[in-house]
Design an enzyme around this catalytic site. Structure first.
Site, PDB file in Angstrom:
ATOM      1  N   HIS B  67       0.828  -1.210   0.000  1.00 28.83           N
ATOM      2  CA  HIS B  67       0.000   0.000   0.000  1.00 28.83           C
ATOM      3  C   HIS B  67       0.861   1.257   0.000  1.00 28.83           C
ATOM      4  CE1 HIS B  67      -4.097   1.658   1.430  1.00 28.83           C
ATOM      5  NE2 HIS B  67      -3.387   2.660   0.964  1.00 28.83           N
ATOM      6  N   ASP B 311       1.059   2.563   3.715  1.00 27.86           N
ATOM      7  CA  ASP B 311       0.189   3.666   3.276  1.00 27.86           C
ATOM      8  C   ASP B 311       1.028   4.932   3.061  1.00 27.86           C
ATOM      9  OD1 ASP B 311      -1.995   5.085   2.438  1.00 27.86           O
ATOM     10  OD2 ASP B 311      -3.105   4.943   4.321  1.00 27.86           O
TER      11      ASP B 311
END
Lengths: 310, 429
Positions: B67, B311
């Site tokens: 991610h 992320d």
């Protein structure tokens, strides 16, 4: 008079940063300044040569005028910037605005902004003192100080009082600063309102959350009601202002539960007949206009303590 | 052809085979040619050889981040595929899956092709994630088949939840037809809208609109129900709350095909990090409370959570040096993930093998890509980690184009000192 030791702050960002003796010192100073506004020549030279900028990104009549009158009565030069005329509408960031203002060497910036924390961001990028005149749903320290001053005038002592704050606690910076301020000064603060407008963490700020307006007002010395905003109906937080008035408004019947000598406060502007019965707003218990008068004195004290106290 | 590399005296960690022992590994022609315990038989080694001493270090399959946001195309002032993969290599990563919320959104084979072209020169394998819906608007399915043919490995509307349950159901069903993993960004937007940090004491004190944990949990519950009903695999992105991991744990026990990731900030920080409106602690989902953090750690240890993903969300000062409510969500993570994750090993919460599982083996398996194993014939994607190397995490040393990290100036422990991608050194320290 040297205030540096009793009042070591450069900025007034919130009551969270002030200790009880410092709040007391501000109130004492404000009380001593109140008389200036009653003279025929309402001006002292204390802040002559100081530059004060009112930087208001949100509409305001009372607070902006109160700060401006306070600064002028202390002989400071004042300038007003409102959002409509400011470079913010041209896309300038807060940091750039701060740097540009700093380049003109002001002594104090009074800021109102819809975003919580904006005054602190400004203070990080400017050499001048910063006074928070209301930021988002965070704090409105000068309002809480003038409320404390008004209560002290009427009640003598704040410690031990029961203070009921009724209404939209979630979105009210006035409520937040007052919960912090009255708690620090030893009062018991109770809050009540629709459950949709009571946020988590209010108890952590020092208030007792009451399940009903009646319970909050019972035996209270001070009943403070807050402005309810029209747009809260959309969120959806409230069915209607009519329903709010019926179930959460302060009426003669509700106020009868408070102590016989209880005072009624409101930070203004009032929605008459919504959060407060019109007869009560104008009645003998109401100290609403005293709050406005004391606002000037408190703001004179703040300007003096952060700029003139050396 | 690259000179063969021999890494000696390292602690080899391979969760797939259970290997955990001191040994050697030979890289030749981009592949793992030889590995074993102890020292290699010199006769088996090529004459021309680059020797790297791995004493005191761990040799693992290359780390894989499920991610990241590489910002290309559209926001190259924040990151590019080149700078983002350089940051990946510096952090020990050999592969990343990049989310589709670029400008334009990666919802067409043309955008995927553009990413694949830049990825060919990159310092890490780049697996593009395509959008679930056109423009990630949550209305119409993106062309999964064409996206898959162009190189997409998974689909997600990351950053925007799929609010329409019917669309989510159809996306789960249709993704399988094209061999794509469906990654959910679990957020009930009607509960989180306009929120900027976790809802609780601190949001109230700061006067900031809160995002309640239930905004995440409700959507996780819905997506688990849809995955169970359709029988299709589901991957949950950036899980941050205690109740969320409880829901996932129960679903796994029932046999739902679900995998889930969390990010280092969710097991390292709490909402306290927002402090005095620090925009470097603003991300979505927001940093949660101490009990949530403890639950995330427990879920990493007990297998409820399958992967650590960063992320990685680069933003410049233009997006971050603002009022807290106006600042963009997200922090960079590629260059701090490994040391922050190693802290879990130092705390005794997980073993080194479990760490490698979370950072490499499981991400490879979830995404269905090569790597994640130390075995002869596998691509030589490798990370050599000095778990005791201490360093100050300084902005000037970052390979990322952005600096938005709450960990700046922290003293971190543990670092990738060598990253090898298909036999080529992409990072050496």
């Amino acid at each position: 008079m040297s205030s540096g030791q009793l009042f070591p702050h450069k900025h007034i960002l919130g009551l969270a940063q002030l200790r009880a003796p410092e709040i007391d010192f501000i109130l004492q100073t404000a009380e001593s300044f109140k008389e200036i506004s009653q003279r025929s020549i309402k001006k002292v030279p204390t802040l002559r040569g100081k530059t004060v900028i009112n930087l208001f990104f949100e509409p305001s009549t009372r607070t902006r005028l109160s700060f401006e009158i306070a600064a002028k009565r202390m002989s400071a030069d004042t300038f007003n910037i409102s959002s409509a005329g400011s470079s913010a509408v041209k896309g300038e960031t807060m940091v750039d605005t701060a740097r540009n203002l700093a380049a003109m060497n002001p002594d104090c910036i009074i800021i109102r902004h819809s975003r919580s924390g904006s005054p602190g961001l400004l203070a990080c990028h400017i050499g001048a003192s910063v006074i928070n005149a209301g930021d988002g749903a965070h704090e409105h320290p000068s309002q809480a100080l003038l409320d404390l001053m008004t209560v002290r005038e009427h009640k003598g002592e704040i410690a031990g009082l029961k203070v009921a704050i009724i209404g939209d606690i979630t979105h009210s910076r006035v409520a937040h600063s007052n919960i912090i301020g009255f708690s620090k000064m030893g009062a018991q603060v109770r809050v009540a309102g629709p459950a949709t407008l009571i946020p988590p963490g209010i108890a952590a700020m020092g208030a007792v959350v009451c399940p009903s307006v009646r319970e909050a007002v019972r035996d209270a010395d001070v009943v403070m009601t807050l402005r309810i905003q029209q747009e809260r109906q959309l969120d959806p937080l409230l069915p209607s202002l009519r329903e709010y008035a019926i179930f959460y408004g302060i009426t003669p019947e509700i106020i009868a539960l408070a102590r016989p000598d209880a005072i009624i406060m409101h930070p203004g502007p009032i929605n008459r007949g919504v959060e407060l019965d019109p007869g009560l707003a104008d009645g003998p218990r109401s100290v609403i206009l005293d709050q406005v008068t004391n606002g000037v004195a408190v703001r004179m004290a703040l300007l003096y303590l952060i700029m003139g106290g050396e | 052809m690259e000179t063969p590399i021999l890494i000696e005296n390292a602690r080899l960690l391979d969760p797939a085979s259970g290997l955990d022992g001191t040994g050697y590994l030979l890289v030749r022609d981009g592949e793992i040619a030889l590995l074993g315990n102890g020292a290699p038989a010199e006769a088996a080694l090529p004459a021309d050889l680059r020797r790297i001493d791995g004493s005191g270090c761990w040799l693992t399959p290359g780390l894989i981040d499920l991610h990241v946001h590489l910002r290309e195309p559209g926001d190259e002032h924040k990151e590019t595929i080149a700078s983002g993969t350089a940051a990946a290599a510096a952090g020990g990563f050999t592969a990343v899956a990049c989310m589709p919320n670029t400008r334009p959104v990666n919802d067409s084979p043309a955008v995927t092709a553009l990413i694949m072209a830049a990825a060919a020169q990159a310092c890490a394998r780049v697996y593009p994630v395509g959008a679930i819906s056109l423009g990630s608007k949550g209305e119409t399915l993106a062309p999964f088949g064409e996206l898959a043919r162009a190189g997409v490995r998974a689909v997600s509307d990351d950053g925007c939840p799929v609010s329409n349950s019917q669309l989510m159901r159809r996306a789960l069903e249709y993704a399988g037809d094209h061999g794509l993993l469906l990654i959910s960004h679990p957020e009930d937007e009607s509960l989180s809208r306009n929120g900027v940090m976790n809802e609780g004491d601190i949001s109230t004190r700061l006067g900031l609109r809160g995002i309640p944990p239930v905004a995440e949990e409700i959507m996780i519950y819905r997506d688990l129900a849809l995955a169970e009903y359709t029988g299709r695999p589901l991957h949950l992105a950036h899980v941050s709350t205690g109740e969320a991991v409880a829901l996932i744990r129960r679903a796994k026990a029932r046999g739902v095909k679900v995998t889930a990731e969390t990010a280092p900030h969710y097991f390292t920080l709490t909402e306290e990090a927002v402090g005095d409106y620090d925009t470097r602690a603003k991300m979505n989902p927001p940093l949660r409370g101490a009990a949530d953090r403890a639950a995330i750690k427990a879920a990493l240890a007990d297998g409820t959570l399958d992967a650590i993903a960063t992320d990685h969300a680069p933003h410049s000062g233009l997006e971050k040096d603002l009022e807290f409510e106006l600042a963009a969500n997200g922090i960079i993570g590629l260059e701090s993930s490994l040391p922050l994750s190693l802290a879990l090993v130092r705390e005794g919460l997980i073993t080194p093998l479990r760490l490698v599982e979370l950072l490499s083996t499981n991400p490879a398996r979830i995404l269905g890509v090569p790597g994640g194993r130390l075995a002869v014939g596998e691509p030589a994607d490798l990370t050599l980690i000095d778990p005791q190397r201490k360093f100050i995490f300084r902005a000037v040393e970052l390979k990322s184009r952005s600096r938005n990290s709450p960990f700046l100036d922290w003293e971190l422990e543990g670092k990738a000192i060598l990253t090898v991608l298909a036999g080529r050194i992409t990072h050496r320290q």
